[in-house]
Design an enzyme around this catalytic site. Structure first.
Site, PDB file in Angstrom:
ATOM      1  N   TRP A  21      -6.523   1.501  -7.436  1.00 49.01           N
ATOM      2  CA  TRP A  21      -5.600   2.631  -7.557  1.00 49.01           C
ATOM      3  C   TRP A  21      -5.739   3.270  -8.940  1.00 49.01           C
ATOM      4  O   TRP A  21      -5.837   2.562  -9.955  1.00 49.01           O
ATOM      5  CB  TRP A  21      -4.165   2.124  -7.359  1.00 49.01           C
ATOM      6  CG  TRP A  21      -3.089   3.131  -7.586  1.00 49.01           C
ATOM      7  CD1 TRP A  21      -2.995   4.374  -7.051  1.00 49.01           C
ATOM      8  CD2 TRP A  21      -1.922   2.955  -8.414  1.00 49.01           C
ATOM      9  NE1 TRP A  21      -1.834   4.999  -7.480  1.00 49.01           N
ATOM     10  CE2 TRP A  21      -1.168   4.151  -8.318  1.00 49.01           C
ATOM     11  CE3 TRP A  21      -1.448   1.920  -9.206  1.00 49.01           C
ATOM     12  CZ2 TRP A  21       0.041   4.334  -8.997  1.00 49.01           C
ATOM     13  CZ3 TRP A  21      -0.249   2.089  -9.880  1.00 49.01           C
ATOM     14  CH2 TRP A  21       0.487   3.284  -9.775  1.00 49.01           C
ATOM     15  N   TYR A  54      -5.824   6.847  -2.163  1.00 49.37           N
ATOM     16  CA  TYR A  54      -6.309   6.790  -3.541  1.00 49.37           C
ATOM     17  C   TYR A  54      -7.462   7.775  -3.724  1.00 49.37           C
ATOM     18  O   TYR A  54      -8.492   7.677  -3.065  1.00 49.37           O
ATOM     19  CB  TYR A  54      -6.769   5.380  -3.915  1.00 49.37           C
ATOM     20  CG  TYR A  54      -5.685   4.320  -3.886  1.00 49.37           C
ATOM     21  CD1 TYR A  54      -4.328   4.653  -3.866  1.00 49.37           C
ATOM     22  CD2 TYR A  54      -6.018   2.964  -3.895  1.00 49.37           C
ATOM     23  CE1 TYR A  54      -3.346   3.674  -3.845  1.00 49.37           C
ATOM     24  CE2 TYR A  54      -5.038   1.977  -3.873  1.00 49.37           C
ATOM     25  CZ  TYR A  54      -3.707   2.338  -3.847  1.00 49.37           C
ATOM     26  OH  TYR A  54      -2.743   1.362  -3.813  1.00 49.37           O
TER      27      TYR A  54
END
Length: 336
Positions: A21, A54
């Site tokens: 992330w 993401y």
């Protein structure tokens, strides 16, 4: 590297999970991302966590490429579904059957794998019947596209309802992925006891509180150049809640405890979350390979009772414990 069972299942995962992330496909170049993944593998990390949202799917692509050529059976690959992806159309978000079925196929293509070990609901969808969501997840499992299912940032009541439906459908909901750190303990009063009862483990994100628990942010001083706190792509938004002088001052006071344990402040923070018996793994990201090597040193560390008590004494009232924060920070309607 140490390994723990994930929930009430036979699946073992590494105590440190490599997560991408805010890094892969965004903050760091693909070549550096691949180096970080290789460093994780070299350190014995076998568990990798990502999500379709993401970098708007780019992070999955980068991870899939970085893991290409590795023995698939030796890895545990996790991804998630909920947030908007693609152009953000009306069905490009949420936990409807349509979005789940389309998203798992996209994720598998980008990750270059036939299945993921864990498929997670990235948030609770208030606008889709839970029965529809769980039936879709069960079908994904029966199709062999995921082995287990999990959730992220669900309340205790939502987790209980999800587990009950999963059991009715004969599939295993075995994990919860919440934020958890020395400074953010909102899962301790409700989520952790519920999950312990139901056979669900925590895979915790942000154990270093977005970098605040490394000690690099100093009270009354400018933010370090190039740090997450200066990242306008999203990092700065998540870290700002911890950038108060009272918090930063107390973090500096943790240094003697870390020194006594032979750890850096970051290693102490990761080791701290791993002391919780309901935590199976701590999610750690990296923008440089050496960060991976440093963080894995927290695996297998046992902090004694005196160290745990000293941490509580230092942090005092700066710790957030309100269990209502999980629901408060959740989307009330789908984000498009």
């Amino acid at each position: 590297m140490e390994f723990r069972y994930l929930g009430n299942s036979g699946l073992k995962i590494s105590e440190i999970t490599y997560g991408n992330w805010l890094t892969h496909g965004s903050q760091v170049e693909n070549e550096v991302a691949a180096q970080c993944v290789q460093a994780a593998l070299d350190e014995g990390i076998s568990t990798f966590d990502t999500a379709d949202v993401y970098a708007n799917t780019a992070a999955e692509t980068v991870l899939g490429e970085a893991l290409k050529g590795e023995r698939r059976e030796s890895l545990e690959i996790f991804t998630k579904v909920y947030w908007p992806t693609g152009p953000g159309g009306k069905n490009d978000t949420g936990l409807s059957r349509k979005h789940i079925m389309e998203s798992i196929n996209g994720s598998l293509t980008r990750l270059q794998t036939d299945y993921v070990d864990l498929y997670q609901a990235h948030r609770f969808d208030t606008e889709t019947p839970l029965e529809e969501t769980m039936q879709a997840f069960a079908d994904v499992v029966r199709q062999g596209k995921a082995l287990y299912i999990g959730v992220s940032e669900w309340t205790a009541d939502q987790i209980r309802a999800g587990v009950e439906l999963a059991r009715d459908l004969n599939v295993q909901l075995i994990s919860s992925q919440p934020q958890y750190s020395m400074l953010w303990r909102v899962i301790e009063d409700e989520v952790v006891p519920t999950c312990s009862e139901l056979g669900v483990s925590q895979i915790v994100w942000s154990p270093i509180a977005q970098g605040v628990l490394t000690g690099k942010y100093l009270p009354g001083q400018p933010l370090p150049e190039g740090s997450r706190a200066t990242d306008e792509k999203g990092g700065a938004d998540f870290i700002k809640r911890f950038l108060r002088d009272d918090v930063l001052t107390r973090v500096q006071q943790l240094k003697p405890i870390a020194d006594d344990a032979g750890l850096t402040l970051a290693q102490l923070a990761v080791a701290w979350v791993l002391q919780n018996d309901n935590v199976a793994s701590a999610l750690v990201g990296a923008s440089r390979p050496e960060q991976v090597s440093e963080n894995v040193k927290a695996a297998g560390v046992k902090l004694d009772a005196d160290a745990m008590a000293a941490i509580d004494d230092v942090l005092g009232e700066t710790v957030e414990r309100d269990p209502g924060k999980t629901a408060e920070n959740a989307p009330r309607t789908r984000v498009v």
